[in-house]
Design an enzyme around this catalytic site. Sequence first.
Site, PDB file in Angstrom:
ATOM      1  N   ALA A 235       0.819  -1.229   0.000  1.00 37.49           N
ATOM      2  CA  ALA A 235       0.000   0.000   0.000  1.00 37.49           C
ATOM      3  C   ALA A 235       0.850   1.275   0.000  1.00 37.49           C
ATOM      4  O   ALA A 235       0.345   2.363  -0.281  1.00 37.49           O
ATOM      5  CB  ALA A 235      -0.918  -0.004   1.215  1.00 37.49           C
ATOM      6  N   ALA A 261      -2.469 -11.104  -7.028  1.00 35.75           N
ATOM      7  CA  ALA A 261      -2.009 -10.718  -8.371  1.00 35.75           C
ATOM      8  C   ALA A 261      -1.660  -9.234  -8.500  1.00 35.75           C
ATOM      9  O   ALA A 261      -1.402  -8.765  -9.601  1.00 35.75           O
ATOM     10  CB  ALA A 261      -3.007 -11.120  -9.454  1.00 35.75           C
ATOM     11  N   ALA A 262      -1.607  -8.491  -7.382  1.00 34.26           N
ATOM     12  CA  ALA A 262      -1.248  -7.060  -7.472  1.00 34.26           C
ATOM     13  C   ALA A 262       0.168  -6.911  -8.029  1.00 34.26           C
ATOM     14  O   ALA A 262       0.414  -6.099  -8.934  1.00 34.26           O
ATOM     15  CB  ALA A 262      -1.347  -6.395  -6.098  1.00 34.26           C
ATOM     16  N   GLY A 263       1.101  -7.715  -7.486  1.00 30.24           N
ATOM     17  CA  GLY A 263       2.484  -7.635  -7.958  1.00 30.24           C
ATOM     18  C   GLY A 263       2.602  -8.063  -9.419  1.00 30.24           C
ATOM     19  O   GLY A 263       3.366  -7.477 -10.188  1.00 30.24           O
ATOM     20  N   ASP A 264       1.844  -9.080  -9.827  1.00 28.90           N
ATOM     21  CA  ASP A 264       1.905  -9.560 -11.214  1.00 28.90           C
ATOM     22  C   ASP A 264       1.321  -8.522 -12.168  1.00 28.90           C
ATOM     23  O   ASP A 264       1.814  -8.320 -13.280  1.00 28.90           O
ATOM     24  CB  ASP A 264       1.138 -10.879 -11.348  1.00 28.90           C
ATOM     25  CG  ASP A 264       1.717 -11.968 -10.446  1.00 28.90           C
ATOM     26  OD1 ASP A 264       2.932 -11.948 -10.195  1.00 28.90           O
ATOM     27  OD2 ASP A 264       0.933 -12.820  -9.975  1.00 28.90           O
ATOM     28  N   GLY A 299      -9.925 -12.036  -6.891  1.00 33.73           N
ATOM     29  CA  GLY A 299      -9.425 -13.053  -7.821  1.00 33.73           C
ATOM     30  C   GLY A 299      -8.098 -12.665  -8.438  1.00 33.73           C
ATOM     31  O   GLY A 299      -7.663 -11.517  -8.326  1.00 33.73           O
TER      32      GLY A 299
HETATM   33  P1  ADP Z   1       3.082  -8.540  -4.166  1.00 32.61           P
HETATM   34  O1  ADP Z   1       1.665  -8.719  -4.610  1.00 32.61           O
HETATM   35  O2  ADP Z   1       4.074  -9.098  -5.155  1.00 32.61           O
HETATM   36  O3  ADP Z   1       3.362  -8.938  -2.747  1.00 32.61           O
HETATM   37  P2  ADP Z   1       2.895  -5.768  -3.299  1.00 32.61           P
HETATM   38  O4  ADP Z   1       2.066  -6.206  -2.154  1.00 32.61           O
HETATM   39  O5  ADP Z   1       4.099  -4.943  -3.001  1.00 32.61           O
HETATM   40  O6  ADP Z   1       3.368  -6.960  -4.247  1.00 32.61           O
HETATM   41  O7  ADP Z   1       1.922  -4.925  -4.252  1.00 32.61           O
HETATM   42  C1  ADP Z   1       2.301  -4.576  -5.575  1.00 32.61           C
HETATM   43  C2  ADP Z   1       1.714  -3.234  -5.910  1.00 32.61           C
HETATM   44  O8  ADP Z   1       0.286  -3.309  -5.748  1.00 32.61           O
HETATM   45  C3  ADP Z   1       2.155  -2.101  -4.997  1.00 32.61           C
HETATM   46  O9  ADP Z   1       3.359  -1.512  -5.435  1.00 32.61           O
HETATM   47  C4  ADP Z   1       0.974  -1.148  -5.134  1.00 32.61           C
HETATM   48  O10 ADP Z   1       1.103  -0.412  -6.332  1.00 32.61           O
HETATM   49  C5  ADP Z   1      -0.213  -2.082  -5.291  1.00 32.61           C
HETATM   50  N1  ADP Z   1      -0.888  -2.279  -4.001  1.00 32.61           N
HETATM   51  C6  ADP Z   1      -0.760  -3.324  -3.156  1.00 32.61           C
HETATM   52  N2  ADP Z   1      -1.548  -3.159  -2.064  1.00 32.61           N
HETATM   53  C7  ADP Z   1      -2.178  -1.966  -2.242  1.00 32.61           C
HETATM   54  C8  ADP Z   1      -3.132  -1.216  -1.479  1.00 32.61           C
HETATM   55  N3  ADP Z   1      -3.588  -1.666  -0.292  1.00 32.61           N
HETATM   56  N4  ADP Z   1      -3.556  -0.031  -1.975  1.00 32.61           N
HETATM   57  C9  ADP Z   1      -3.093   0.427  -3.177  1.00 32.61           C
HETATM   58  N5  ADP Z   1      -2.217  -0.230  -3.945  1.00 32.61           N
HETATM   59  C10 ADP Z   1      -1.760  -1.410  -3.484  1.00 32.61           C
END
Ligand code: ADP
Length: 315
Positions: A235, A261-264, A299
Amino acid sequence: MSKMSLPSASQQSVPAILVLGSLNMDMVVRVSRAPGDGETIEGQSIAYFPGGKGGNQAVGCARQGASVCMIGRVGADAHGAALRAALAQEGIGCDDIPTDDAVATGVAVVMVDDQAQNRIVVVPGANGTLHPDPSVLASRLKASDWLVMQLEVPLPAVLMAAEQAQKSGCRVVLNPSPSQSLPAEVWPWIDTLVLNESEAQALTQVSVSRPEEAAQAGQWFLFRGVRQVVVTLGAQGAVAVDAKGGSFHPALPVKAVDTTAAGDTFLGALVVTLASGGTLNEGVTMGLRAASLCVQTVGAQPSIPTRAAVLRTPQ
Ligand code: ADP
């Protein structure tokens, strides 16, 4: 942060991206609370989502407009057929996803409780038997601008592909997830390393939770031969580091409901921006915008946004 406008498809050819990696069927079970030892509870629902980091990153790149081929492996079962069909529907080349008759398709069993806490069991199955034919790999690399990989498939396959890619002039992106120790020879083969804070911490053995620490971790990889590094900080956002220095990019303030899948998603938008001639900072900006949409939907692959949707987010 700077505004960017990528060349349109008519101005520039579509980047060709090869993804080598994992394919899993995610089985998401909703429960009010996790069962204790020896306890049976009634679940609220079950849903099946195509996933696996390799598949997710392939879809992430394809939905950003790249031409994508995937090298992976599935079992001779319904999950394998469904995963291949999901990729094909995105226009992703699946000719190099053979079926392994001896093992099942990779599966991730995800238990999510009412507090949105996840408990996940991954059974690698056919991902664990991925050993690409070197000549097939060579011909695929020749036709690709960028190679994207993670570590949910056997390390020898990843190392062979990274070395071959460097030799054939194809840029290498590695997402070292799940983290494991890597041989020192791999770092100079990597153009762009994309990793989250816990992966950065595991590899550098230095605490990484704040942007300054992420920038220091980035320097650790640069010193070993990686050309550019992006550390994602959930975040908080992300830090980009290259020979010119480091920069912190805050995440978009959104209400996250599921960060699967946020990181992907971030990686897909970053890579396609770079492969289209964008700068590292422009790539990170697109990654943040794409990931901000992903975390607002449940998802893995269903939550990965299209390029049109990303361009509608605030800059
Ligand atoms: P992973 O999914 O590989 O663990 P992260 O948790 O660092 O990676 O998340 C990847 C990206 O997703 C972050 O750099 C950010 O841009 C976005 N992200 C993740 N969590 C949040 C959140 N709670 N609010 C807004 N963006 C988020």
